[in-house]
Structures are given as structure tokens and as C-alpha cells.
Design an enzyme around this catalytic site. Structure first.
Site, PDB file in Angstrom:
ATOM      1  N   ALA A  93      14.115  -8.819 -46.517  1.00  0.00           N
ATOM      2  CA  ALA A  93      15.172  -9.633 -45.931  1.00  0.00           C
ATOM      3  C   ALA A  93      15.164 -10.992 -46.622  1.00  0.00           C
ATOM      4  O   ALA A  93      14.204 -11.360 -47.306  1.00  0.00           O
ATOM      5  CB  ALA A  93      14.949  -9.790 -44.430  1.00  0.00           C
ATOM      6  N   GLY A  96      12.442  -5.631 -44.941  1.00  0.00           N
ATOM      7  CA  GLY A  96      13.729  -5.113 -44.514  1.00  0.00           C
ATOM      8  C   GLY A  96      14.246  -4.006 -45.403  1.00  0.00           C
ATOM      9  O   GLY A  96      15.000  -3.136 -44.948  1.00  0.00           O
ATOM     10  N   GLU A 134      12.681  -0.936 -44.104  1.00  0.00           N
ATOM     11  CA  GLU A 134      13.320  -0.627 -42.823  1.00  0.00           C
ATOM     12  C   GLU A 134      14.707  -0.033 -43.022  1.00  0.00           C
ATOM     13  O   GLU A 134      15.096   0.908 -42.324  1.00  0.00           O
ATOM     14  CB  GLU A 134      13.388  -1.891 -41.970  1.00  0.00           C
ATOM     15  N   GLU A 173       5.545  -8.334 -43.819  1.00  0.00           N
ATOM     16  CA  GLU A 173       5.897  -9.465 -42.967  1.00  0.00           C
ATOM     17  C   GLU A 173       4.668 -10.189 -42.410  1.00  0.00           C
ATOM     18  O   GLU A 173       4.690 -11.412 -42.221  1.00  0.00           O
ATOM     19  CB  GLU A 173       6.781  -8.994 -41.798  1.00  0.00           C
TER      20      GLU A 173
END
Length: 297
Positions: A105, A148, A151, A171
């Protein structure tokens, strides 16, 4: 990699040598949508396959290793809504480029967020459009699929990977946890021990190990990946779209319910298939030893 993805402080730990392979863009038989509404900034939207019935979404922030900012994910959501409602599309592929599917992300974008802003703004809500897509969705992952990006791949129904692909949830190394399903979907794919190791260490998993642990379905040479993914999508798209949607829903229900409830749901959906014209056509074609001609009715 810029600070807008995983940050310079963890760059050397997350990313090794840059990939040097050629990426097969599968430009043959690809036709871009011509509508003005499809002039996206962060993605490329096209149709591919021999029958032009495969939707192809390519993440397109190469300088940021396809960091998933809000704008990109909103465009992915719009593209999926368009493809989901397009009766000519039987399956959808999401891919990136030779260096990254998506390296995470956009950390620079979210770094100054507060708890109140996240809750009040329903942060990451747009990501749910990926997992709610009705049509079969396949991720073709070359390069990095971290945070992300991992994910996003797990939101898809099937993951195919190139030989140099890297998966991970790093993360924890920047003081947060996965927020778009990393702690929830990963354990359903690889089990508790592996999921805990990946989430708590931030370590990367290569494509071969990802396949062994069940995160990835198949691994291919990097330059063959997208072509093989499109072939799979074409195989799936040759089925009835109604039956594909029912089968996909049943498998997803199995992840979220007890075995007893899942079996009950499956049986009802099996019964429902007999209300479709495609069931009549499929069984008639089998008896008559010919190829079925599904009409998605």
C-alpha cells in the site's frame, strides 16, 4: 522503490536484486476499451483472449512498484464493476509488471492518518469491491506482492505466480498490521503456523514455497505467466457464467461457515442449477456427445 511504498528504512530488508527478466504483456489479441470512462490514470484496462472475453486489469504505477494508493484502488473497483456487468466477459485477470504485482500500500499516503480519520473515512473500504466481484478473478503475480499487494492477490479466486515472485506481509516492521485481509485470508491458505511466521516476521516467501504452502496454485517462468493465466481464464470462461458464479459463491461460503451449513448451502445451490437453461444445455450436450453452447441463462 520510493518512500511511498514500504519506506526507505526497510527497503534493503524487503527488496533484493531487481528482476531482470522480460515480461510477456500478451499484447496479441488484446483490445483496449474505447470508452472515455476507461481512461484511467493508475491502471490499464483491456480485453484479451481468442474470443476477447477475458477482462485484463494491469496495475500501472511502475515508478512506485505499483504501490496501492486510494486512486489506484478506486480505479480497480470501477474496472471490476464494469467487467462484472459486461456479459461478454467470462473471467477477469489482475496483473502488474515485471518488477512488481504491487509492492505494498502507499505508505506515504497513509503515514499521517489518525485513528479518527481511518474510522470516520472508512479507510480501505474501496478494497472490498475486489472480493465482492461475482466473476472468477485470477491474479497473475510477477515480482513483489508485499503488504497490500499480497492482500490484493489473496482477494482473487486463484493466484498464478512467476518464478521470481515474492509474497509477504511486512507491515509489522513499520509498526502496523495487515489491514485488508492479510491476517484473515493468509491463515485460510497456509495454516496458523505459517501465517503467524509470515505476519510476525515480515519475511518474504518465494513463489516455489508459496506454491508448496497452498498460497499459489501454479508457478511458471516469468515470461509465460500472463499467457498461462489467460489460458486458465479462457478455460473458466467457457463454462456457464451462472454456474461459475454459483460455484464461486459455494467455495467462498465454505471459508466462512461450518461444514454442516456449507453442505446445506451447497445442496440448495446444486438444486438451483436445475432452474437454468445452461443446466439443460450442458446435460443434453453430454448425452449427445457434443460441446455445450451456454447462453448464461
Amino acid at each position: 522503490m520510493s518512500t511511498s511504498t514500504l519506506g526507505r528504512v526497510v527497503l534493503s530488508k524487503f527488496l533484493g536484486n531487481k528482476s531482470n527478466f522480460k515480461y510477456n504483456q500478451v499484447t496479441k489479441n488484446v483490445r483496449l476499451f474505447s470508452a472515455v470512462a476507461d481512461n484511467f490514470e493508475f491502471i490499464k484496462l483491456s480485453k484479451t483472449g481468442e474470443q476477447q472475453n477475458i477482462g485484463l486489469i494491469q496495475l500501472n504505477r511502475p515508478k512506485a512498484l505499483n504501490a496501492l494508493n486510494n486512486g489506484l484502488m478506486e480505479e480497480v473497483g470501477k474496472a471490476l464493476e464494469k467487467l462484472d456487468s459486461d456479459s461478454s466477459v467470462g473471467a477477469i485477470v489482475i496483473t502488474g509488471n515485471e518488477k512488481a504485482f504491487a509492492a505494498g500500500a502507499d505508505i506515504k499516503e497513509m503515514a499521517n492518518n489518525t485513528f479518527a480519520q481511518c474510522v470516520g473515512g472508512n479507510f480501505l473500504e474501496s478494497w472490498t469491491k475486489v472480493s465482492s466481484t461475482r466473476k472468477p478473478l485470477i491474479a497473475a503475480v510477477n515480482g513483489y506482492a508485499l503488504g497490500g499487494g499480497c492482500e490484493l492477490a489473496m482477494m482473487c479466486d486463484i493466484i498464478y505466480a512467476g518464478e521470481s515472485a515474492k509474497f509477504g506481509q511486512p507491515e509489522i516492521l513499520i509498526g502496523i498490521i495487515p489491514g485488508a485481509g492479510g491476517t484473515q485470508r493468509l491463515i485460510r491458505s497456509v495454516g496458523k503456523s505459517k501465517a503467524m511466521e509470515i505476519v510476525l516476521t515480515g519475511n518474504q516467501v518465494n513463489a516455489q514455497d508459496a506454491e508448496k504452502m497452498g498460497l499459489v496454485s501454479k508457478v511458471f517462468p516469468a515470461d509465460k505467466l500472463l499467457g498461462e493465466t489467460v489460458k486458465l481464464a479462457e478455460k473458466i470462461a467457457s463454462n456457464s457464467q451462472i454456474t461459475n458464479a454459483i460455484a464461486k459463491e459455494c467455495v467462498n461460503v465454505a471459508l466462512e461457515s461450518t461444514l454442516k451449513e456449507g453442505l446445506r448451502f451447497e445442496k440448495r445451490m446444486f438444486h438451483a442449477c436445475f432452474a437454468t437453461k445452461d443446466q439443460k444445455e450442458g446435460m443434453a450436450a453430454f448425452v449427445e456427445k457434443r460441446k455445450a453452447k451456454f447462453t448464461n441463462e
